[in-house]
Design a protein around this motif. Structure first.
Motif, PDB file in Angstrom:
ATOM      1  N   GLN A 228       0.815  -1.220   0.000  1.00 39.20           N
ATOM      2  CA  GLN A 228       0.000   0.000   0.000  1.00 39.20           C
ATOM      3  C   GLN A 228       0.845   1.264   0.000  1.00 39.20           C
ATOM      4  OE1 GLN A 228      -2.532  -0.531   3.430  1.00 39.20           O
ATOM      5  NE2 GLN A 228      -3.609  -2.266   2.515  1.00 39.20           N
ATOM      6  N   SER A 229       2.017   1.199   0.641  1.00 37.41           N
ATOM      7  CA  SER A 229       2.879   2.379   0.711  1.00 37.41           C
ATOM      8  C   SER A 229       3.790   2.502  -0.510  1.00 37.41           C
ATOM      9  CB  SER A 229       3.727   2.329   1.987  1.00 37.41           C
ATOM     10  OG  SER A 229       4.556   1.180   1.989  1.00 37.41           O
ATOM     11  N   GLY A 230       3.685   1.551  -1.444  1.00 39.76           N
ATOM     12  CA  GLY A 230       4.459   1.617  -2.674  1.00 39.76           C
ATOM     13  C   GLY A 230       5.894   1.141  -2.558  1.00 39.76           C
ATOM     14  N   MET A 231       6.259   0.548  -1.426  1.00 42.01           N
ATOM     15  CA  MET A 231       7.636   0.061  -1.242  1.00 42.01           C
ATOM     16  C   MET A 231       7.824  -1.364  -1.766  1.00 42.01           C
ATOM     17  SD  MET A 231       8.781   1.646   2.436  1.00 42.01           S
ATOM     18  CE  MET A 231       7.217   1.439   3.229  1.00 42.01           C
ATOM     19  N   MET A 232       6.717  -2.021  -2.061  1.00 45.84           N
ATOM     20  CA  MET A 232       6.761  -3.395  -2.562  1.00 45.84           C
ATOM     21  C   MET A 232       5.750  -3.500  -3.693  1.00 45.84           C
ATOM     22  SD  MET A 232       6.449  -6.696  -0.054  1.00 45.84           S
ATOM     23  CE  MET A 232       6.300  -8.376  -0.664  1.00 45.84           C
ATOM     24  N   GLU A 233       6.218  -3.897  -4.876  1.00 44.68           N
ATOM     25  CA  GLU A 233       5.355  -3.895  -6.058  1.00 44.68           C
ATOM     26  C   GLU A 233       4.387  -5.066  -6.090  1.00 44.68           C
ATOM     27  OE1 GLU A 233       7.497  -3.534  -9.676  1.00 44.68           O
ATOM     28  OE2 GLU A 233       8.453  -1.646  -9.128  1.00 44.68           O
ATOM     29  N   LYS A 234       4.872  -6.236  -5.731  1.00 45.93           N
ATOM     30  CA  LYS A 234       4.021  -7.432  -5.793  1.00 45.93           C
ATOM     31  C   LYS A 234       4.132  -8.229  -4.503  1.00 45.93           C
ATOM     32  CE  LYS A 234       7.672 -10.195  -7.957  1.00 45.93           C
ATOM     33  NZ  LYS A 234       8.045 -11.080  -9.060  1.00 45.93           N
ATOM     34  N   LYS A 235       3.067  -8.968  -4.214  1.00 44.00           N
ATOM     35  CA  LYS A 235       3.051  -9.782  -3.007  1.00 44.00           C
ATOM     36  C   LYS A 235       3.770 -11.113  -3.227  1.00 44.00           C
ATOM     37  CE  LYS A 235      -1.028  -7.995  -0.624  1.00 44.00           C
ATOM     38  NZ  LYS A 235      -2.275  -8.353   0.098  1.00 44.00           N
ATOM     39  N   VAL A 236       4.244 -11.688  -2.142  1.00 42.08           N
ATOM     40  CA  VAL A 236       4.869 -13.009  -2.183  1.00 42.08           C
ATOM     41  C   VAL A 236       4.039 -13.939  -1.299  1.00 42.08           C
ATOM     42  CG1 VAL A 236       7.173 -12.064  -2.545  1.00 42.08           C
ATOM     43  CG2 VAL A 236       6.388 -12.500  -0.209  1.00 42.08           C
ATOM     44  N   ASP A 237       4.305 -15.229  -1.421  1.00 46.14           N
ATOM     45  CA  ASP A 237       3.610 -16.227  -0.597  1.00 46.14           C
ATOM     46  C   ASP A 237       4.257 -16.236   0.783  1.00 46.14           C
ATOM     47  OD1 ASP A 237       2.441 -18.395   0.614  1.00 46.14           O
ATOM     48  OD2 ASP A 237       2.789 -19.803  -1.038  1.00 46.14           O
ATOM     49  N   VAL A 238       3.662 -15.535   1.726  1.00 44.48           N
ATOM     50  CA  VAL A 238       4.240 -15.405   3.063  1.00 44.48           C
ATOM     51  C   VAL A 238       4.354 -16.754   3.760  1.00 44.48           C
ATOM     52  CG1 VAL A 238       3.877 -14.422   5.373  1.00 44.48           C
ATOM     53  CG2 VAL A 238       3.492 -13.007   3.345  1.00 44.48           C
ATOM     54  N   ASP A 239       3.327 -17.587   3.616  1.00 45.80           N
ATOM     55  CA  ASP A 239       3.352 -18.896   4.263  1.00 45.80           C
ATOM     56  C   ASP A 239       4.582 -19.723   3.820  1.00 45.80           C
ATOM     57  OD1 ASP A 239       0.697 -19.200   5.810  1.00 45.80           O
ATOM     58  OD2 ASP A 239       0.052 -18.412   3.877  1.00 45.80           O
ATOM     59  N   ALA A 240       4.933 -19.589   2.528  1.00 46.48           N
ATOM     60  CA  ALA A 240       6.045 -20.366   1.980  1.00 46.48           C
ATOM     61  C   ALA A 240       7.412 -19.885   2.484  1.00 46.48           C
ATOM     62  CB  ALA A 240       6.014 -20.314   0.462  1.00 46.48           C
ATOM     63  N   LEU A 241       7.451 -18.679   3.050  1.00 47.30           N
ATOM     64  CA  LEU A 241       8.718 -18.155   3.567  1.00 47.30           C
ATOM     65  C   LEU A 241       9.120 -18.836   4.865  1.00 47.30           C
ATOM     66  CD1 LEU A 241       8.297 -14.295   3.059  1.00 47.30           C
ATOM     67  CD2 LEU A 241       9.755 -15.837   1.742  1.00 47.30           C
ATOM     68  N   PHE A 242       8.125 -19.322   5.606  1.00 45.99           N
ATOM     69  CA  PHE A 242       8.391 -19.919   6.922  1.00 45.99           C
ATOM     70  C   PHE A 242       8.709 -21.404   6.804  1.00 45.99           C
ATOM     71  CE2 PHE A 242       6.011 -16.148   8.073  1.00 45.99           C
ATOM     72  CZ  PHE A 242       6.570 -15.755   9.288  1.00 45.99           C
ATOM     73  N   VAL A 243       9.735 -21.840   7.529  1.00 46.04           N
ATOM     74  CA  VAL A 243      10.069 -23.256   7.619  1.00 46.04           C
ATOM     75  C   VAL A 243       9.418 -23.772   8.889  1.00 46.04           C
ATOM     76  CG1 VAL A 243      11.912 -24.943   7.832  1.00 46.04           C
ATOM     77  CG2 VAL A 243      12.247 -22.901   6.432  1.00 46.04           C
ATOM     78  N   LYS A 244       8.368 -24.553   8.725  1.00 42.38           N
ATOM     79  CA  LYS A 244       7.599 -25.009   9.887  1.00 42.38           C
ATOM     80  C   LYS A 244       7.852 -26.491  10.177  1.00 42.38           C
ATOM     81  CE  LYS A 244       3.676 -23.065   8.067  1.00 42.38           C
ATOM     82  NZ  LYS A 244       4.231 -22.306   7.003  1.00 42.38           N
TER      83      LYS A 244
END
Length: 325
Positions: free
Chosen positions: A309-325
């Motif tokens: 929303q603040s324009g610092m990131m153009e596209k979203k990523v899969d947040v769930d996939a970033l975590f090693v659970k």
């Protein structure tokens, strides 16, 4: 007869070729073998002391990583890199193997840029440690911030705090004049009057409050103040045993901090040059639980929304996939 012999020869060659192709496809001797992971004889770990990263201070004082990795014949070294962007760049280049305390926003921006980064544990959550200060005690709400000049570091938990505080009152960043600068400069701007408010954390926030500066709001109910530990997906895949060793040290450190609080606080006082009152006051604001929780994942998704929303990131990523659970 000659034609018959030629026919048999051709059939034989075709059979041999077919067998070779089948063997290759099935992973036989003819298949290309993946290159084995290179032996690791050294790992580099980031050391971030501020704002009050007690686990890192204790680990360095006790040489926790050095001792554990030495048992595996591996040298563990520290790199003092405080900028989140520089940390993730060093991880991507392979100069660093473990980020021991990096902001969630930095991980998101790195992943959005295509970096191979994985969150292996939480480091801390401290919403109350992040604060918005003013010298003017009449500034008591987000509505009072309209048109005000606010200094602080862009793209950080503090920046997110301000955006969330304004949003809760139906305002946006467009309703204030936000000037991006580091914490020392932000406090100086507040003190010399060039800024109406300053976003501060850690010792600077503690000292400002001790001086009597007015706290407009903390991050409580607005941000989680989430920091994490991370490695690259490649390193995790090739050296999971070393990632597990890193996490084991982190777990042992947290146990040590509970069982030897006095020693942990003394090490922190020595490293930060703060007195006991300051350290105890700030220490109580931090939750160093390393367990990845659904709430932490949801918090990082909220941070991603803020960055987009603040324009610092153009596209979203899969947040769930970033975590090693």
């Amino acid at each position: 007869m000659m034609n018959q012999r030629i026919k048999k020869t051709i059939l034989g060659l075709l059979g041999a070729l077919t067998a070779t192709l089948v063997l290759t496809a099935c992973g036989g001797k003819e298949a290309a073998k993946p290159e084995p992971a290179k032996k690791v004889d050294k790992v580099s770990i980031t050391y971030v002391q501020a704002p009050l990263n007690v686990p890192s201070i204790v680990e360095k004082a006790n040489q926790s990583f050095e001792k554990k990795f030495k048992e595996k014949g591996i040298e563990a070294t520290y790199s003092t890199i405080t900028s989140g962007a520089d940390q993730t760049a060093a991880l991507a280049s392979g100069d660093i193997q473990f980020l021991n305390c990096v902001g969630g926003s930095s991980v998101l921006l790195s992943a959005a840029g295509g970096a191979d980064i994985k969150i292996i544990s939480l480091y801390s959550q401290a919403p109350k440690a992040f604060k918005l200060f003013s010298k003017d005690a009449s500034i008591k709400s987000a509505q009072d911030l309209k048109g005000k000049t606010i200094a602080g570091p862009k793209g950080t938990i503090l920046h997110e705090l301000l955006a969330a505080y304004l949003q809760k009152a139906g305002l946006s960043m467009k309703d204030v004049k936000f000037v991006s600068m580091g914490l020392p400069n932000a406090r100086a701007a507040l003190e010399n009057g060039s800024a109406d408010c300053a976003l501060l954390a850690g010792p600077l926030a503690y000292q400002s409050e001790e001086k009597g500066l007015h706290v407009v709001t903390t991050g409580e109910g607005l941000v989680s103040g989430l920091t994490v530990t991370a490695t690259s997906g490649k390193f995790l895949k090739e050296h999971k045993d070393l990632v597990d060793l890193f996490l084991a040290v982190q777990k042992e450190t947290l146990t040590y901090m509970k069982e030897h609080e006095k020693e942990a606080l003394q090490a922190t006082m020595k490293a930060t040059e703060l007195d006991e009152k300051a350290v105890r006051s700030m220490y109580g604001l931090y939750d160093f639980n390393m367990t990845i929780t659904p709430e932490a994942i949801a918090s990082l998704k909220k941070t991603q929304d803020f960055l987009v929303q603040s324009g610092m990131m153009e596209k979203k990523v899969d947040v769930d996939a970033l975590f090693v659970k």
